[in-house]
Write a protein that holds these residues in place. Structure first.
Motif, PDB file in Angstrom:
ATOM      1  N   GLY A   8      53.411   3.327 -12.900  1.00 16.19           N
ATOM      2  CA  GLY A   8      53.876   2.862 -11.601  1.00 16.19           C
ATOM      3  C   GLY A   8      54.444   3.979 -10.756  1.00 16.19           C
ATOM      4  N   ASN A   9      55.313   4.793 -11.338  1.00 20.69           N
ATOM      5  CA  ASN A   9      55.976   5.840 -10.560  1.00 20.69           C
ATOM      6  C   ASN A   9      55.077   7.035 -10.286  1.00 20.69           C
ATOM      7  OD1 ASN A   9      58.945   5.075 -10.116  1.00 20.69           O
ATOM      8  ND2 ASN A   9      58.672   4.612 -12.276  1.00 20.69           N
ATOM      9  N   VAL A  10      54.324   7.474 -11.290  1.00 21.97           N
ATOM     10  CA  VAL A  10      53.428   8.615 -11.078  1.00 21.97           C
ATOM     11  C   VAL A  10      52.289   8.221 -10.145  1.00 21.97           C
ATOM     12  CG1 VAL A  10      51.844  10.218 -12.210  1.00 21.97           C
ATOM     13  CG2 VAL A  10      54.027   9.661 -13.294  1.00 21.97           C
ATOM     14  N   GLY A  11      51.785   6.996 -10.293  1.00 19.10           N
ATOM     15  CA  GLY A  11      50.703   6.543  -9.421  1.00 19.10           C
ATOM     16  C   GLY A  11      51.138   6.448  -7.972  1.00 19.10           C
ATOM     17  N   ALA A  12      52.374   6.042  -7.721  1.00 20.43           N
ATOM     18  CA  ALA A  12      52.867   5.902  -6.350  1.00 20.43           C
ATOM     19  C   ALA A  12      52.976   7.245  -5.645  1.00 20.43           C
ATOM     20  CB  ALA A  12      54.219   5.194  -6.352  1.00 20.43           C
ATOM     21  N   VAL A  13      53.245   8.298  -6.401  1.00 25.78           N
ATOM     22  CA  VAL A  13      53.405   9.628  -5.800  1.00 25.78           C
ATOM     23  C   VAL A  13      52.124  10.078  -5.105  1.00 25.78           C
ATOM     24  CG1 VAL A  13      53.746  12.060  -6.364  1.00 25.78           C
ATOM     25  CG2 VAL A  13      55.225  10.331  -7.400  1.00 25.78           C
TER      26      VAL A  13
ATOM     27  N   SER B 272      54.695   0.705  -6.505  1.00 23.66           N
ATOM     28  CA  SER B 272      56.129   0.447  -6.588  1.00 23.66           C
ATOM     29  C   SER B 272      56.387  -0.881  -7.302  1.00 23.66           C
ATOM     30  CB  SER B 272      56.727   0.422  -5.176  1.00 23.66           C
ATOM     31  OG  SER B 272      58.035  -0.131  -5.188  1.00 23.66           O
ATOM     32  N   SER B 273      55.579  -1.885  -6.974  1.00 23.15           N
ATOM     33  CA  SER B 273      55.716  -3.181  -7.636  1.00 23.15           C
ATOM     34  C   SER B 273      55.478  -3.058  -9.132  1.00 23.15           C
ATOM     35  CB  SER B 273      54.721  -4.169  -7.009  1.00 23.15           C
ATOM     36  OG  SER B 273      54.746  -5.410  -7.689  1.00 23.15           O
ATOM     37  N   ILE B 274      54.510  -2.235  -9.510  1.00 23.34           N
ATOM     38  CA  ILE B 274      54.254  -2.003 -10.940  1.00 23.34           C
ATOM     39  C   ILE B 274      55.462  -1.346 -11.594  1.00 23.34           C
ATOM     40  CG2 ILE B 274      52.823  -0.708 -12.575  1.00 23.34           C
ATOM     41  CD1 ILE B 274      50.515  -0.989 -10.521  1.00 23.34           C
ATOM     42  N   SER B 275      56.020  -0.336 -10.939  1.00 21.82           N
ATOM     43  CA  SER B 275      57.162   0.373 -11.523  1.00 21.82           C
ATOM     44  C   SER B 275      58.359  -0.556 -11.691  1.00 21.82           C
ATOM     45  CB  SER B 275      57.541   1.577 -10.652  1.00 21.82           C
ATOM     46  OG  SER B 275      58.150   1.173  -9.436  1.00 21.82           O
ATOM     47  N   HIS B 276      58.586  -1.448 -10.727  1.00 22.54           N
ATOM     48  CA  HIS B 276      59.726  -2.356 -10.841  1.00 22.54           C
ATOM     49  C   HIS B 276      59.499  -3.400 -11.937  1.00 22.54           C
ATOM     50  CE1 HIS B 276      62.298  -0.876  -7.642  1.00 22.54           C
ATOM     51  NE2 HIS B 276      61.203  -0.633  -6.958  1.00 22.54           N
ATOM     52  N   ALA B 277      58.239  -3.699 -12.218  1.00 23.06           N
ATOM     53  CA  ALA B 277      57.957  -4.535 -13.394  1.00 23.06           C
ATOM     54  C   ALA B 277      58.434  -3.822 -14.655  1.00 23.06           C
ATOM     55  CB  ALA B 277      56.467  -4.844 -13.476  1.00 23.06           C
ATOM     56  N   GLY B 278      58.305  -2.498 -14.666  1.00 21.50           N
ATOM     57  CA  GLY B 278      58.789  -1.732 -15.820  1.00 21.50           C
ATOM     58  C   GLY B 278      60.294  -1.824 -15.985  1.00 21.50           C
ATOM     59  N   TYR B 279      61.043  -1.759 -14.884  1.00 27.26           N
ATOM     60  CA  TYR B 279      62.498  -1.880 -14.975  1.00 27.26           C
ATOM     61  C   TYR B 279      62.905  -3.279 -15.456  1.00 27.26           C
ATOM     62  CZ  TYR B 279      62.439   2.441 -12.251  1.00 27.26           C
ATOM     63  OH  TYR B 279      62.212   3.726 -11.832  1.00 27.26           O
TER      64      TYR B 279
ATOM     65  N   MET C 222      62.306   8.390 -14.397  1.00 26.79           N
ATOM     66  CA  MET C 222      61.300   7.780 -13.529  1.00 26.79           C
ATOM     67  C   MET C 222      61.910   7.353 -12.190  1.00 26.79           C
ATOM     68  SD  MET C 222      58.292   7.876 -14.920  1.00 26.79           S
ATOM     69  CE  MET C 222      58.788   9.541 -15.362  1.00 26.79           C
ATOM     70  N   SER C 223      63.167   6.946 -12.216  1.00 23.93           N
ATOM     71  CA  SER C 223      63.849   6.603 -10.958  1.00 23.93           C
ATOM     72  C   SER C 223      63.992   7.821 -10.063  1.00 23.93           C
ATOM     73  CB  SER C 223      65.229   6.008 -11.250  1.00 23.93           C
ATOM     74  OG  SER C 223      65.132   4.768 -11.903  1.00 23.93           O
ATOM     75  N   MET C 224      64.230   8.976 -10.677  1.00 17.56           N
ATOM     76  CA  MET C 224      64.317  10.216  -9.902  1.00 17.56           C
ATOM     77  C   MET C 224      62.969  10.557  -9.277  1.00 17.56           C
ATOM     78  SD  MET C 224      66.707  12.357 -12.572  1.00 17.56           S
ATOM     79  CE  MET C 224      66.672  13.869 -11.627  1.00 17.56           C
TER      80      MET C 224
END
Length: 470
Positions: free
Chosen positions: A279-284, A296-303, A411-413
């Motif tokens: 999620g985070n690497v893909g968004a970059v 971003s939605s994928i990354s927040h699923a991770g959190y 990942m948040s950073m």
């Protein structure tokens, strides 16, 4: 249960309003309907009621998550005003589909029986399949609907197969009875354990698809990009909130036993790490804001998966409260982000970062609202997103998942980079010929954006208003 009945009846009634083609009447009526149902929903707070022989239960857990779902829909509706102004002939049908999908979402947060889980998922999903392809003349919308439908049907089959195996191993679809069968195995149960464990994993896969958890996330960027922005916002918030509430109920009420945790916990942990990373690497790497918001939605699923991994065995404990607060903070910020993106895309016909250039000069309100939402999604202090992550990470640390929390913090950073890109475009880049004009914003939309920004800041200053509600 009152919310389900009202949404169903008023959804049908809304179709009859549509025959009069009173598009300008539909939007305020829709907002009144959702506001009234939201009020009625909280009348059930503090009581527990069962329906359909215990297949659905209305308690504080379901009331709280239903409240988030209804509030999200209420603040999202003003951004559909372009359909009103353009004289969209199918607007009543779109609104009714949204109401029916909310019925499915409420079933997902209230079920006690796997049949109700399946019905809730299907009622919610079928409406989303249709709405994803609602822009019929747009090939991207057609592609999004087809991809979402085919993938959804495939993973629904996996989910049903998992339910069938669970029934074969335990002889029941009731969550509490599944838990009892797992913790108090009958004679001959050992031979059925492989069936139970495979069924459990298949259900994790099926629900993981619905909440965009990796490695079952691959549909998300394309579907979000092709789906009309208004419905993509609905999909990103309400579907995810209901899906994680359903996920939590399944793990806590059906598989709390230590021997069951030994199967689903490693799988869920691996999904969590992979989801955060992808999620985070893909968004970059994204240049489209909608695709960035999809990742971003994928990354927040991770959190949110961190809270599931760290749950303490109770439906009303630290993990449940963490998911509740995080879902609210995430939904408020995401609706604001998608709302601004929709308004800009409608006016400038652009969904890349350059479409935001100079927005702070032409539309200070839009720039401020998007800035607050980006900071909240990044988890910056004094926003709801900061405390959302804080509560989730705290629950994980209390249960010994320090390594997972450290990885999530890293990942948040990473996420700060892509959340700052829209802010830089709005405040630090000049307008050009395509972005020099101000974006039209109606009173309804301006009020919704101010309310969303205020809620985000309020959750960041006074998190106790929601934290610990369960």
């Amino acid at each position: 249960m009152n919310s389900i009945i009202l949404l169903s009846v008023l959804g049908l009634g809304n179709l009859f309003l549509g025959f009069r083609r009173s598009n300008r009447l539909l939007l305020p009526v829709m907002m009144l309907i959702l506001g009234g149902i939201l009020t009625v929903n909280f009348l059930d707070w503090g009581s527990t009621q069962s329906f359909f022989n215990g297949m659905l239960t209305i308690d504080n857990f379901s009331v709280a998550f239903t409240g988030i779902v209804l509030l999200t829909a209420l603040v999202l509706i003003p951004f559909s005003q372009k359909y009103v102004l353009d004289g969209e002939s199918n607007l009543a049908e779109y609104y009714s589909l949204l109401l029916f999908s909310l019925v499915g979402a409420i079933m997902l947060v209230s079920y006690n029986h796997l049949l109700m889980l399946f019905l809730g998922i299907e009622i919610l999903s079928v409406a989303m399949y249709v709405l994803a392809g609602s822009d019929k003349r747009n090939l991207r919308s057609n592609e999004a609907a087809l991809k979402y439908f085919l993938m959804g049907a495939f993973f629904t089959g996996i989910l049903l197969f998992g339910m069938a195996l669970l029934y074969g191993a335990t002889g029941t679809f009731v969550l509490s009875e599944i838990s009892f069968a797992v913790q108090n195995p009958a004679p001959g149960f050992e031979s059925l354990k492989p069936m139970l464990y495979i069924g459990m994993l298949l259900m994790l896969i099926g629900i993981g698809f619905k909440v965009s958890a990796a490695p079952f996330h691959f549909w998300t960027p394309d579907v979000y990009e092709g789906t009309p922005t208004f419905f993509a916002a609905f999909m990103s918030t309400i579907v995810k909130t209901a899906g994680f509430a359903a996920f939590l109920k399944l793990l806590v009420q059906a598989f709390p036993a230590a021997n069951a945790q030994g199967i689903w916990l490693p799988t869920l942990t691996a999904m969590c790490v992979l989801t955060l990373l992808i999620g985070n690497v893909g968004a970059v790497a994204q240049t489209s804001i909608k695709r960035m918001l999809a990742y971003s939605s994928i990354s927040h699923a991770g959190y949110l998966l961190i809270a599931l991994v760290a749950y303490n065995g109770q439906l009303e404990g630290a993990s449940a409260n963490g998911i509740l607060f995080y879902s609210l903070a995430y939904s408020v910020a995401t609706v604001a982000a998608f709302g601004v993106v929709k308004l800009v895309a409608d006016a400038r016909q652009r969904e890349d970062y350059n479409g935001l250039n100079g927005l702070a000069k032409t539309n200070p309100l839009l720039a401020f609202s998007l800035t607050v939402s980006m900071l909240s999604l990044a988890g910056i202090p004094l926003t709801g997103g900061f405390f959302g992550k804080f509560f989730v990470f705290s629950a994980a640390v209390e249960n010994g998942y320090i390594g997972l929390v450290v990885f999530a913090v890293v990942m948040s950073m990473v996420s700060i980079y892509y959340y700052l890109r829209p802010i830089i475009a709005m405040y630090m880049r000049d307008t050009d010929a395509e972005t020099a004009e101000a974006v039209p914003v109606t009173t309804f939309q301006a009020g919704a954006l101010l309310l969303l920004a205020a809620l985000t800041v309020l959750l960041g200053i006074l998190p106790g208003l929601v934290a610990g509600a369960l």
